[in-house]
Design an enzyme around this catalytic site. Structure first.
Site, PDB file in Angstrom:
ATOM      1  N   ASP A 102      35.209  40.953  47.184  1.00  0.00           N
ATOM      2  CA  ASP A 102      35.631  42.198  46.518  1.00  0.00           C
ATOM      3  C   ASP A 102      34.479  42.722  45.638  1.00  0.00           C
ATOM      4  O   ASP A 102      34.552  42.700  44.417  1.00  0.00           O
ATOM      5  CB  ASP A 102      36.888  41.913  45.693  1.00  0.00           C
ATOM      6  CG  ASP A 102      37.635  43.179  45.315  1.00  0.00           C
ATOM      7  OD1 ASP A 102      37.018  44.259  45.333  1.00  0.00           O
ATOM      8  OD2 ASP A 102      38.834  43.087  44.998  1.00  0.00           O
ATOM      9  N   HIS A 133      37.241  47.119  45.016  1.00  0.00           N
ATOM     10  CA  HIS A 133      38.398  47.959  44.686  1.00  0.00           C
ATOM     11  C   HIS A 133      38.138  48.830  43.458  1.00  0.00           C
ATOM     12  O   HIS A 133      38.866  49.783  43.221  1.00  0.00           O
ATOM     13  CB  HIS A 133      39.706  47.149  44.597  1.00  0.00           C
ATOM     14  CG  HIS A 133      39.922  46.350  43.345  1.00  0.00           C
ATOM     15  ND1 HIS A 133      39.676  44.997  43.257  1.00  0.00           N
ATOM     16  CD2 HIS A 133      40.399  46.703  42.135  1.00  0.00           C
ATOM     17  CE1 HIS A 133      39.987  44.566  42.052  1.00  0.00           C
ATOM     18  NE2 HIS A 133      40.431  45.578  41.340  1.00  0.00           N
ATOM     19  N   SER A 176      38.837  43.271  36.276  1.00  0.00           N
ATOM     20  CA  SER A 176      38.276  43.425  37.608  1.00  0.00           C
ATOM     21  C   SER A 176      36.813  43.784  37.489  1.00  0.00           C
ATOM     22  O   SER A 176      36.458  44.704  36.758  1.00  0.00           O
ATOM     23  CB  SER A 176      38.990  44.535  38.365  1.00  0.00           C
ATOM     24  OG  SER A 176      40.118  44.023  38.983  1.00  0.00           O
TER      25      SER A 176
HETATM   26  N1  ARG Z   1      45.341  42.555  42.512  1.00  0.00           N
HETATM   27  C1  ARG Z   1      44.037  43.066  42.152  1.00  0.00           C
HETATM   28  C2  ARG Z   1      44.203  43.999  40.949  1.00  0.00           C
HETATM   29  O1  ARG Z   1      45.179  43.945  40.291  1.00  0.00           O
HETATM   30  C3  ARG Z   1      43.349  43.710  43.311  1.00  0.00           C
HETATM   31  C4  ARG Z   1      43.960  44.957  43.779  1.00  0.00           C
HETATM   32  C5  ARG Z   1      43.259  45.540  44.960  1.00  0.00           C
HETATM   33  N2  ARG Z   1      44.196  46.393  45.647  1.00  0.00           N
HETATM   34  C6  ARG Z   1      44.960  46.014  46.694  1.00  0.00           C
HETATM   35  N3  ARG Z   1      46.016  46.740  46.998  1.00  0.00           N
HETATM   36  N4  ARG Z   1      44.658  44.972  47.416  1.00  0.00           N
HETATM   37  O2  ARG Z   1      43.665  45.046  40.790  1.00  0.00           O
HETATM   38  N1  GLU Z   2      42.632  43.229  40.034  1.00  0.00           N
HETATM   39  C1  GLU Z   2      42.826  43.382  38.620  1.00  0.00           C
HETATM   40  C2  GLU Z   2      42.105  44.598  38.036  1.00  0.00           C
HETATM   41  O1  GLU Z   2      42.008  45.606  38.658  1.00  0.00           O
HETATM   42  C3  GLU Z   2      42.405  42.156  37.933  1.00  0.00           C
HETATM   43  C4  GLU Z   2      43.375  41.147  38.258  1.00  0.00           C
HETATM   44  C5  GLU Z   2      44.287  40.850  37.105  1.00  0.00           C
HETATM   45  O2  GLU Z   2      45.145  41.662  36.729  1.00  0.00           O
HETATM   46  O3  GLU Z   2      44.084  39.735  36.651  1.00  0.00           O
HETATM   47  O4  GLU Z   2      41.704  44.622  36.914  1.00  0.00           O
END
Ligand code: ARG
Ligand code: GLU
Length: 729
Positions: free
Chosen positions: A219, A83, A650
């Site tokens: 990911d 991502h 991330s």
């Molecule tokens: N939750 C993760 C973060 O905050 C992954 C996001 C990836 N995007 C999604 N829509 N699945 O970035």
């Molecule tokens: N998916 C999140 C990011 O883009 C990390 C997940 C979180 O917020 O812990 O940084």
């Protein structure tokens, strides 16, 4: 006696290896080195961060603006999340050559794909420069004066740090400006795409699994840093060569072991650990519920539209992901804050803090609580209006931004005409509008507008509402739907053909007509109300809150010096530590720390947009062809650990006590998301891809084993996990 001593030792160990709150500055690790070593770290603070020799920090990369990556190959190969590489992957994808769907693996350096604008930044060094800044600041300065003074005082520090080098430097505030750090960085500008699995592996589970455990997603994506022939940063060019790293993270074939020490090194974006109860009350009682309600409403419209046909699905995929990621996070955050009773705890803390301050004759600290109470009373209407503006205009109906984008043309047409630039300006706008209509569906946009407007009107403080909304009562009997219908029916911004016709002859008269267009007027009303009546006040009161918070946090450290403090995340390099472990997120629920490929295959739904596994992975699973990466008859996929992380982490490496890579961080569990405000060691877990799944995908799934040649792959230690008790008989 022996037994009770032993029991005590075990208790102490169990206690010390527990999850730890905190995102530590790499320059301050000496202070917690003992704790970390007791918890299982086999390295020294100097091995992690050194300015004299290669250290772990030299493998940590700020990837693009907001993610982390790490060096895993001697030719500048770096690893980050799928991502995080998403923009690059989709940019190189076409319908005929769909890298997103099919995955991509460069066979050699020549096939790696350039991404102009993408950067990779290393931290060369960090230095506490508080003593060169804070004593020079005058008491009673406004925040604006203070910012100006800090900029002036920083200039020579930055010059000194960068003169004669290609480095950049900044001086950043920490702890609400109680301290300042110089950060010297080196940024590379040629970063090429090397590999990415198909989205059926790299984005497996999509939004349904996002923020959730158990997880089955790889990911991951791979990039490579290139330099000029002299080894220095250079713009993308044929003559560039692979970067020679100062440190390469070894990849652990042993993988993560339950209960072992783990640490994460990266660039967490922002946390709010020291918020007052008044701010938490705003988040819990106003901001989160209001934003969740608005996004629930817009997702209701967008999700249904995306299910109804493929064209809309592709048009709205990106927007939907942006809306749903934070929406789902806030739901978890709100639930977590309620369960932890955070608001009451903050109130109790403030009462005790004020009493402690008075007792110690530090009345100005007691007074700051009252100041914060008063300031939030002033701030909340502006914060509400600002949050609503962002939701309505930036995550709501897109037509508002489309229409507002015509302001330069509409207000400036006479000048443009006089300068002979009108035709160009019109054709630029038209090209923009063409792209807009290709990527949007007017019916969906209108339905989003209708869904959001009642929620917006319910929450917006009357004095800060765009004046144009009064028409709803005066002309439409209070029906927001009827008003929106009329706007879209009469506006040229809701119809590509009519918009083109309106611009065919951009005469003064035509421009006057556009200025009176219903959606243009509405957009202008939203923007000008925000810019004139909300933003300046929001910033001014926000500044006074910043001043008060500086005192409040300083008071914490003086009144309770025995407690440990860590500065809120601010996109600077940090380290957190804890261990590989599961959790008890709710009553009656236990999360195991590991998932496997069996779980991936069990979730497979042929043809599903989120859960469709590529056939090759199904075949490899059937043949149990896992090479040296399997364990216990299956293939490890994801795991959780108790590391304090946030957005920006991330792509961060998760390392064992020897500094070997065991996983790639990419998310938190839903029950952890309140950790930006309050961390709970029993619940908070970050989610990682297991290093063995990463190696399996590169080596066996993609057959890209040439990449392994530049990696350092470490066999498991010979006698694993003999527990040494710290007691000698
Ligand atoms: N939750 C993760 C973060 O905050 C992954 C996001 C990836 N995007 C999604 N829509 N699945 O970035
Ligand atoms: N998916 C999140 C990011 O883009 C990390 C997940 C979180 O917020 O812990 O940084």
């Amino acid at each position: 006696m022996q037994r009770s001593l032993l029991a005590l030792a075990v208790y102490v160990m169990a206690f010390t290896v527990r999850a730890h709150e905190g995102m530590w500055l790499p320059t301050l690790l000496k202070g917690i080195e003992g704790d970390m070593q007791a918890a299982g770290l086999k390295l020294t603070a100097e091995d992690i961060y050194s300015i004299n020799k290669g250290s772990l920090k030299d493998a940590i990369v700020l990837f693009g603006g907001g993610c982390t990556a790490e060096v895993i190959g001697s030719q500048g190969l770096i690893l980050t999340n799928h991502h995080c590489g998403f923009g690059a992957i989709t940019d190189h994808s076409t319908v005929e050559n769909d890298l997103l769907r099919n995955g991509f693996w460069a066979k050699d350096l020549g096939q790696e794909l350039r991404n102009p604008g993408l950067t990779a930044t290393f931290v060369i060094r960090m230095e506490d420069v508080t003593d060169r800044i804070v004593p020079q600041l005058e008491a009673g300065q406004t925040e604006a004066q203070r910012r100006e003074a800090v900029t002036r005082l920083s200039a020579p520090i930055i010059k000194e740090a960068t003169e004669g080098t290609h480095y950049a430097a900044v001086v950043r505030p920490f702890n609400y400006g109680n301290s300042y750090y110089l950060i010297v960085t080196e940024t590379f500008r040629d970063v090429r795409l090397v590999g990415a699995p198909p989205d059926g592996i790299g984005k497996f589970g999509g939004d349904t699994d996002n923020w959730m455990w158990p997880r089955h997603n790889a990911d991951m994506s791979l990039f490579r840093i290139y330099t000029g022939p002299d080894g220095k940063p250079a713009d993308p060019a044929d003559a560039n060569i692979p970067f020679k790293p100062r440190h390469v993270l070894p990849m652990s074939l042993e993988g993560p072991q339950e209960g072992e020490f783990a640490m994460i090194f990266g660039f967490p974006g922002s946390t709010q650990r020291y918020l007052s109860s008044f701010a938490v009350e705003y988040v819990m009682e106003k901001a989160d519920p209001m934003r969740i309600a608005m996004r629930t409403a817009s997702l209701g419209v967008i999700d249904a539209a995306m299910r109804s046909n493929d064209r809309t699905r592709l048009q709205y995929a990106d927007k939907q992901a942006g809306i749903s990621n934070a929406w789902k996070k806030w739901i978890g955050e709100l639930r977590g804050l309620k369960e932890l009773n955070t608001l009451q705890r903050k109130r109790d803390y403030e009462t005790a803090y004020a009493a402690q301050a008075r007792e110690k004759g530090q009345d100005h600290y007691a007074a700051v609580i009252d100041q914060l109470r008063t300031l939030y009373g002033e701030y909340i209407p502006y914060a509400t209006a600002r949050d609503l503006f962002v939701e309505m205009v930036y995550y709501g109906p897109d037509v508002l931004r489309l229409a507002d984008g015509f302001q330069d043309l509409i207000d400036g047409h006479e000048k443009l005409r006089a300068e002979g630039k009108l035709a160009q300006a019109v054709s630029d706008r038209l090209a923009g509008a063409e792209g807009y209509f290709k990527n949007h569906d007017v019916a969906v946009d209108k339905a989003v507008f209708k869904a959001l407007l009642p929620i917006y009107r319910k929450h917006i403080p009357a004095a800060l509402a765009p004046a144009v909304l009064r028409e709803i009562d005066t002309k439409y009997k209070g029906s927001t739907d009827a008003w929106v219908d009329a706007l879209y029916a009469r506006s040229v911004f809701a119809d590509e053909i009519r918009l083109k016709a309106a611009l065919r002859n951009p005469s003064a008269k035509a421009m006057q007509k556009l200025a009176a267009d219903p959606l243009y007027r509405v957009a202008r009303s939203f923007f000008s109300t925000f810019l004139d009546q909300v933003r300046p006040q929001h910033a001014a009161v926000g500044d006074r809150i910043e001043t008060a918070m500086r005192t409040y946090v300083k008071g914490m450290m003086e009144l309770y010096p025995e407690k440990t403090y860590w500065p809120d995340a601010n996109s600077t390099l940090r380290l957190s530590y804890g261990q590989v472990e599961g959790s008890r997120p709710r009553d009656g629920v236990t999360y195991e720390p590991f998932t496997t490929l069996d779980g991936v295959i069990a979730k497979h739904v042929p043809g599903d947009p989120e859960f469709n596994v590529p056939q090759r992975l199904i075949d490899l699973h059937k043949a149990k062809d896992y090479g040296r990466y399997g364990a216990n008859g299956t293939l490890p996929v994801c795991f959780t650990s108790s590391l304090h992380t946030t957005g920006g982490n991330s792509g961060s490496p998760v390392l064992n006590g020897r500094g070997e890579l065991i996983g790639l961080n990419f998310d938190r569990t839903w029950e952890s998301t309140m950790s930006d405000i309050q961390f709970d060691p029993a619940k908070c877990r970050n989610i990682c891809v297991d290093v063995r799944y990463i190696l399996f995908l590169i080596d066996i799934y993609a057959d890209a084993d040439h990449l392994l040649k530049e990696m350092t792959i470490v066999e498991p230690p010979v006698a694993p996990h003999t527990i040494e008790l710290p007691i000698h008989r």
